[in-house]
Design a protein around this motif. Sequence first.
Motif, PDB file in Angstrom:
ATOM      1  N   HIS A  23      84.017  -1.677  41.415  1.00 11.17           N
ATOM      2  CA  HIS A  23      84.130  -2.981  42.070  1.00 11.17           C
ATOM      3  C   HIS A  23      82.981  -3.897  41.686  1.00 11.17           C
ATOM      4  O   HIS A  23      83.178  -5.102  41.515  1.00 11.17           O
ATOM      5  CB  HIS A  23      84.185  -2.822  43.584  1.00 11.17           C
ATOM      6  N   ALA A  78      83.250  -7.611  40.023  1.00 11.30           N
ATOM      7  CA  ALA A  78      82.718  -8.757  40.763  1.00 11.30           C
ATOM      8  C   ALA A  78      81.649  -9.502  39.972  1.00 11.30           C
ATOM      9  O   ALA A  78      81.666 -10.728  39.890  1.00 11.30           O
ATOM     10  CB  ALA A  78      82.151  -8.300  42.096  1.00 11.30           C
ATOM     11  N   HIS A 120      85.349 -11.492  39.374  1.00 16.15           N
ATOM     12  CA  HIS A 120      86.569 -11.240  40.146  1.00 16.15           C
ATOM     13  C   HIS A 120      86.302 -11.518  41.615  1.00 16.15           C
ATOM     14  O   HIS A 120      85.335 -11.031  42.188  1.00 16.15           O
ATOM     15  CB  HIS A 120      87.004  -9.785  39.967  1.00 16.15           C
ATOM     16  N   THR A 151      87.260 -10.878  45.311  1.00 15.69           N
ATOM     17  CA  THR A 151      87.934  -9.840  46.072  1.00 15.69           C
ATOM     18  C   THR A 151      88.632 -10.464  47.272  1.00 15.69           C
ATOM     19  O   THR A 151      88.014 -11.175  48.055  1.00 15.69           O
ATOM     20  CB  THR A 151      86.909  -8.781  46.540  1.00 15.69           C
TER      21      THR A 151
END
Length: 82
Positions: free
Chosen positions: A5, A9, A14, A16
Amino acid sequence: IPNTHLQRAVALAHLTEAPEAIPAGFLDSAVEPDDLLASAMAEAEFMSTIDRKAYAGAIGIVRAKTLATMRTQIDHDRASVA
């Protein structure tokens, strides 16, 4: 935050979505807007009962590597522009 993750990120920018935020490790919990104040007050009440020295020590251990990396990078950045 798991590396899978974190990579998405930070490196890939990205965003979330809310349903992914808890399993991704960005949030501990989420509540409905109408429940926010009551939830925050309950968390504050809980936090007021814990041993502050123990909490500070635990947080220090958990964050030590990250803080050391940040200090090193800041020093490096300052030296590169001096």
